[in-house]
Design a protein around this motif. Structure first.
Motif, mmCIF file in Angstrom:
data_model
loop_
_atom_site.group_PDB
_atom_site.id
_atom_site.type_symbol
_atom_site.label_atom_id
_atom_site.label_comp_id
_atom_site.label_asym_id
_atom_site.label_seq_id
_atom_site.Cartn_x
_atom_site.Cartn_y
_atom_site.Cartn_z
ATOM 1 N N ILE B 121 0.834 -1.210 0.000
ATOM 2 C CA ILE B 121 0.000 0.000 0.000
ATOM 3 C C ILE B 121 0.871 1.262 0.000
ATOM 4 C CG2 ILE B 121 -1.824 1.268 1.244
ATOM 5 C CD1 ILE B 121 -2.830 -1.414 0.282
ATOM 6 N N PHE B 123 0.438 5.374 0.790
ATOM 7 C CA PHE B 123 -0.422 6.412 1.344
ATOM 8 C C PHE B 123 0.049 7.752 0.784
ATOM 9 C CE2 PHE B 123 -0.439 2.877 4.260
ATOM 10 C CZ PHE B 123 -1.771 2.775 4.660
ATOM 11 N N THR B 143 -5.080 6.356 -1.202
ATOM 12 C CA THR B 143 -4.244 5.163 -1.075
ATOM 13 C C THR B 143 -4.195 4.424 -2.414
ATOM 14 O OG1 THR B 143 -6.186 3.986 -0.233
ATOM 15 C CG2 THR B 143 -4.577 4.712 1.389
#
Lengths: 133, 150
Positions: B121, B123, B143
């Motif tokens: 992931i 951010f 995200t």
């Protein structure tokens, strides 16, 4: 059709047309392509916003001079959009004197299989204000 | 808890070249965003005002959609400069606060930053302005998910 919405130039840029409902249709084409063979996330977000704003304007159609301004939007991308028409429709969760809360959904061949959704908060400007907020 | 990948030194990933490539095709090509600058975890792009991107015929204000597309692109590039290489990814979600309307005719600058990167992931956050970074037109947070990481 006669109904709202008159699309803004950006709506035409995305190739969006409006049908009864209102139901918003964005055909696949080079100008809405992201990575090859997929719809661009920005174009999907644009379609969802146009559906959200258009549906609120439809709800306000009897009020001359009413207009809306976006405060914020949250877009969720759930599936890749493929090389076919994308549809969008919106639900006005609450239409207040000053604020409208709207949810918009986008899908392709199956309405139950969403490819993206958006929650949008809009400021409502009415020509003559009154009543409960 | 997943260990974040530390910011890497500038490596093979060239945001100038990639912006030029990405902007030559499809929706990004139609929008025509240009590279402005970058650092180790941020990228700045510019979107010139065009009549066909207007969202309100009366006020001539730029629609919000092109601002989302610009910020999606700037924040995506920021994840790759931070990682030091390209990695296929999909946008999970993006929130945009429209702080004020962009002034008609002005070029919009999109500043995208990747403030945390895990294996799967990224951010991101960012802002857009039309001349004065201290007076932004929009703020974004979102995200991305790496699509080819097991």
């Amino acid at each position: 059709m006669g109904a709202w919405p008159t699309l803004p130039p950006y709506g035409h840029f995305l190739g969006i047309t409006v049908e009864e409902g209102p139901l918003f249709r964005m055909p696949f084409g080079i100008s809405v392509t992201g990575r090859p063979h997929f719809v661009h996330g920005g174009a999907l977000a644009g379609l969802l916003e146009i559906a959200a704003v258009g549906t609120v304007m439809e709800a306000l159609r009897d009020e001359a001079g009413a207009h809306v301004k976006p405060i914020n939007v949250t877009v969720d991308f759930m599936r890749g959009g493929r090389e076919r028409d994308t549809f969008a429709a919106a639900t006005v969760l609450r239409l207040g004197n000053r604020i409208a809360n709207v949810e918009a959904f986008a899908w392709q061949e199956d309405r139950a299989k969403l490819i993206a959704s958006a929650r949008m908060t809009l400021m409502v400007r009415r020509a003559a204000s009154g009543g409960e907020g | 808890m997943t260990q974040p990948t530390p910011p890497e030194r500038p490596t093979d990933f060239d945001p100038v070249l990639v912006t030029r490539m990405v902007s030559s095709f499809g929706h990004n090509g139609a929008l025509g965003a240009r590279y402005v600058a970058h650092g180790t975890d941020w990228v700045e792009l510019a979107l010139d005002y065009r009549a066909e991107l207007v969202g309100d015929e009366e006020t001539k204000v730029l629609a919000s959609g092109p601002v989302i597309a610009l910020m999606d692109m700037a924040t995506s590039l920021a994840t790759w400069v931070r990682r030091g290489r390209f990695e296929p990814q999909a946008t999970l979600d993006l929130r945009v606060d429209y702080l004020r309307a962009a002034v008609p005719e002005r070029t919009v600058i999109g500043h995208g930053e990747c403030y945390r990167l895990t294996r799967r992931i990224a951010f991101v956050r960012g802002f857009a302005h039309d001349g004065d970074p201290a007076d932004p037109i929009a703020h974004v947070a979102g995200t991305f998910m790496m699509t080819e990481v097991a």
